[in-house]
Write an enzyme that holds these catalytic residues in place. Structure first.
Site, mmCIF file in Angstrom:
data_model
loop_
_atom_site.group_PDB
_atom_site.id
_atom_site.type_symbol
_atom_site.label_atom_id
_atom_site.label_comp_id
_atom_site.label_asym_id
_atom_site.label_seq_id
_atom_site.Cartn_x
_atom_site.Cartn_y
_atom_site.Cartn_z
ATOM 1 N N ARG A 110 -4.817 -2.473 -7.077
ATOM 2 C CA ARG A 110 -5.717 -2.986 -6.054
ATOM 3 C C ARG A 110 -7.225 -2.362 -6.550
ATOM 4 O O ARG A 110 -8.213 -3.152 -6.446
ATOM 5 C CB ARG A 110 -5.271 -2.558 -4.859
ATOM 6 C CG ARG A 110 -6.181 -3.497 -3.716
ATOM 7 C CD ARG A 110 -5.630 -2.768 -2.385
ATOM 8 N NE ARG A 110 -6.092 -3.338 -1.228
ATOM 9 C CZ ARG A 110 -7.207 -3.127 -0.663
ATOM 10 N NH1 ARG A 110 -8.136 -2.033 -1.141
ATOM 11 N NH2 ARG A 110 -7.645 -3.687 0.536
ATOM 12 N N ARG A 126 0.748 -1.205 -0.035
ATOM 13 C CA ARG A 126 -0.198 -0.252 -0.066
ATOM 14 C C ARG A 126 0.718 1.381 -0.061
ATOM 15 O O ARG A 126 0.399 2.463 -0.228
ATOM 16 C CB ARG A 126 -1.031 0.006 1.187
ATOM 17 C CG ARG A 126 -2.253 -0.635 0.959
ATOM 18 C CD ARG A 126 -3.183 -0.501 2.194
ATOM 19 N NE ARG A 126 -2.654 -1.262 3.338
ATOM 20 C CZ ARG A 126 -3.294 -1.078 4.324
ATOM 21 N NH1 ARG A 126 -4.293 -0.393 4.470
ATOM 22 N NH2 ARG A 126 -2.851 -1.887 5.325
HETATM 23 O O1 1CP Z 1 3.876 -9.569 7.361
HETATM 24 C C1 1CP Z 1 4.093 -10.633 7.653
HETATM 25 O O2 1CP Z 1 4.239 -10.898 9.071
HETATM 26 C C2 1CP Z 1 4.398 -11.781 6.742
HETATM 27 C C3 1CP Z 1 3.409 -13.023 6.654
HETATM 28 C C4 1CP Z 1 1.954 -12.534 6.426
HETATM 29 C C5 1CP Z 1 0.941 -12.508 7.140
HETATM 30 C C6 1CP Z 1 0.805 -12.508 8.797
HETATM 31 C C7 1CP Z 1 1.559 -12.437 4.991
HETATM 32 C C8 1CP Z 1 2.517 -12.384 3.782
HETATM 33 N N1 1CP Z 1 0.187 -12.159 4.971
HETATM 34 C C9 1CP Z 1 -0.242 -12.026 6.388
HETATM 35 C C10 1CP Z 1 -1.676 -11.925 6.900
HETATM 36 C C11 1CP Z 1 -2.038 -10.727 6.562
HETATM 37 N N2 1CP Z 1 -2.513 -10.646 4.956
HETATM 38 C C12 1CP Z 1 -2.214 -9.305 7.119
HETATM 39 C C13 1CP Z 1 -1.930 -9.378 8.607
HETATM 40 C C14 1CP Z 1 -3.018 -9.237 9.359
HETATM 41 C C15 1CP Z 1 -2.683 -9.067 10.687
HETATM 42 O O3 1CP Z 1 -2.144 -8.365 11.215
HETATM 43 O O4 1CP Z 1 -2.907 -10.063 11.503
HETATM 44 C C16 1CP Z 1 -2.665 -8.467 6.122
HETATM 45 C C17 1CP Z 1 -2.958 -7.089 6.175
HETATM 46 C C18 1CP Z 1 -3.005 -9.092 5.054
HETATM 47 C C19 1CP Z 1 -3.421 -8.503 3.633
HETATM 48 C C20 1CP Z 1 -2.508 -8.274 2.844
HETATM 49 N N3 1CP Z 1 -1.499 -9.038 2.235
HETATM 50 C C21 1CP Z 1 -1.802 -6.775 2.413
HETATM 51 C C22 1CP Z 1 -2.596 -5.593 2.603
HETATM 52 C C23 1CP Z 1 -3.777 -5.376 1.526
HETATM 53 C C24 1CP Z 1 -4.464 -4.288 1.044
HETATM 54 O O5 1CP Z 1 -4.020 -3.715 -0.063
HETATM 55 O O6 1CP Z 1 -4.768 -3.823 2.171
HETATM 56 C C25 1CP Z 1 -0.708 -7.271 1.443
HETATM 57 C C26 1CP Z 1 -0.017 -5.905 0.485
HETATM 58 C C27 1CP Z 1 -0.270 -8.555 1.417
HETATM 59 C C28 1CP Z 1 0.607 -9.181 0.570
HETATM 60 C C29 1CP Z 1 1.630 -9.983 1.318
HETATM 61 N N4 1CP Z 1 1.315 -10.902 2.425
HETATM 62 C C30 1CP Z 1 2.281 -11.730 2.834
HETATM 63 C C31 1CP Z 1 3.368 -11.342 1.802
HETATM 64 C C32 1CP Z 1 4.659 -12.151 1.926
HETATM 65 C C33 1CP Z 1 2.711 -10.418 0.739
HETATM 66 C C34 1CP Z 1 3.277 -9.730 -0.655
HETATM 67 C C35 1CP Z 1 4.736 -10.135 -0.908
HETATM 68 C C36 1CP Z 1 5.483 -9.049 -0.167
HETATM 69 O O7 1CP Z 1 6.014 -9.011 0.538
HETATM 70 O O8 1CP Z 1 5.662 -7.920 -1.051
#
Ligand code: 1CP
Length: 356
Positions: free
Chosen positions: A41, A32
């Site tokens: 997105r 983001r």
């Molecule tokens: O951040 C970490 O701890 C890595 C492991 C992890 C976790 C806990 C990923 C990998 N996803 C998640 C769950 C998750 N997914 C959360 C955290 C929720 C919490 O706090 O308990 C959230 C906010 C998401 C959604 C998400 N995933 C977003 C935000 C979406 C948006 O547009 O608002 C994004 C950008 C992702 C992508 C993502 N998740 C994880 C990875 C490795 C990636 C993408 C690759 C990268 O790192 O660029």
């Protein structure tokens, strides 16, 4: 398939081989804080659709690489794709976070869970990997990933994110056999998922154990680490004659570095609480280390940020085996120019760590 990688600093560092400067990539490097991510997105409509549309997942994977001199791409997806494919029904509410429509709360629900076929239920992820690999054309390695069984179990039992993990811990304490059965299924699902990503073209795999650090020492060694070890043991560690390195990251796992390093992985990710110099002494020659700048230092002044980069490089010291990263993900309000400063500073300041 492309079989050579032009910039192989990351692969070398993960194997603790000499490099010209320290490779760098950032957890959540696509996300983001980038306006182009927010635009894609919006085009997708919502986060889950973005993950499920290979062309768009490929596009957001490549966005940070167009801006910055990064040494790796990480597949754009989420750790929650596995529980979603198990039938829990994933959605992401703006400002609230991920939610499951059908959480898993008892033995019957755990027994009913199937192991998804990665080429079917998760075929969209493999399609994204194949597309990204084609677009990258061997410029930098592609990192694939999954969540650790324990971390996935917390989301599945709680039905979303949590702070106290009340329901997940209650299940773990009151019905440990049920929790073990859930973790066993998740480790089988995650192994198959990562092996499919490897077959589709990822060059490195990483297991994110974001919530391992909320466990006591004995519980971490009973409910989290053994299941990550099982994943590592089940991985296809070679493709086209090249090793596929595996990275384990437990946020808050600094106390347990020796046991994580003994799990069979090639590298250990560490958060910013842990001192990188002592971590290196503790793991010795066994593994490479990835980390560990405080992600919130991206909000400090450019001068302070540059000093922070220098401090992390100095804490690791001379010689190979370090992959620069944050201690956790980039947060949404970060100024994209600060990320550029960080990436360039790592390359510039680290050259002196690699003189031979
Ligand atoms: O951040 C970490 O701890 C890595 C492991 C992890 C976790 C806990 C990923 C990998 N996803 C998640 C769950 C998750 N997914 C959360 C955290 C929720 C919490 O706090 O308990 C959230 C906010 C998401 C959604 C998400 N995933 C977003 C935000 C979406 C948006 O547009 O608002 C994004 C950008 C992702 C992508 C993502 N998740 C994880 C990875 C490795 C990636 C993408 C690759 C990268 O790192 O660029």
């Amino acid at each position: 398939m492309v079989s050579t990688i032009k910039n192989d600093r990351l692969l070398k560092a993960l194997m603790r081989q000499p490099v010209d400067c320290t490779p760098v990539w950032l957890m959540r490097q696509a996300g983001r804080y980038l306006p182009e991510y927010r635009a894609t997105r919006a085009q997708a409509g919502d986060f889950v659709t973005l993950c499920r549309t290979p062309e768009l997942a490929c596009e957001v994977t490549l966005q940070p690489l167009r801006r910055y001199d990064l040494d790796a791409a990480i597949l754009f997806s989420d750790i929650l794709t596995i529980p979603d494919a198990m039938g829990l029904g994933l959605s992401l509410d703006e400002g609230i976070g991920p939610r499951f429509e059908r959480p898993v709360r008892d033995v019957a629900a755990i027994e009913a869970l199937g192991i998804p076929d990665p080429e079917l239920e998760l075929g969209y992820v493999m399609e994204a990997v194949r597309l990204i690999r084609r677009e990258l054309a061997g410029a930098v390695p592609l990192i694939g990933f999954c969540g650790s069984p324990w971390t996935l179990a917390t989301y599945m039992v709680e039905g979303g994110g949590s702070r106290e993990f009340r329901l997940a811990k209650k299940l773990m304490y009151d019905e440990p056999r049920a929790m073990h059965s859930l973790l066993d299924k998740l480790s089988r699902a995650a192994t198959a998922y990562l092996n499919a990503q490897i077959a589709a073209g990822v060059d490195v795999v990483m297991v994110f154990d974001t919530w391992g650090g909320v466990l006591s020492t004995p519980d971490y060694h009973e409910f989290s680490l053994p299941y990550m070890r099982r994943i590592v043991e089940g991985l296809q560690r070679e493709r086209e004659g090249r090793r596929i390195p595996a990275i384990l990251f437990t946020k808050g796992g600094g106390l347990w570095l020796e046991s994580i390093a003994a799990s069979g992985c090639d590298a250990v990710g560490i958060d910013w609480v842990c001192d990188l110099g002592s971590a290196r002494e503790r793991v010795g020659q066994r593994v490479a280390l990835q980390g560990n700048l405080d992600p919130e230092m991206l909000y400090a002044s450019p001068q302070r940020l540059r000093q922070g980069v220098a401090d992390v490089l100095a804490a690791y010291g001379e010689g190979p085996g370090h992959v620069f990263n944050l201690g956790h993900g980039v947060t949404p309000q970060v100024d994209p120019e600060q990320v550029r400063l960080l990436v360039d500073a790592v390359h510039e300041l680290s050259a002196s760590c690699h003189r031979r």
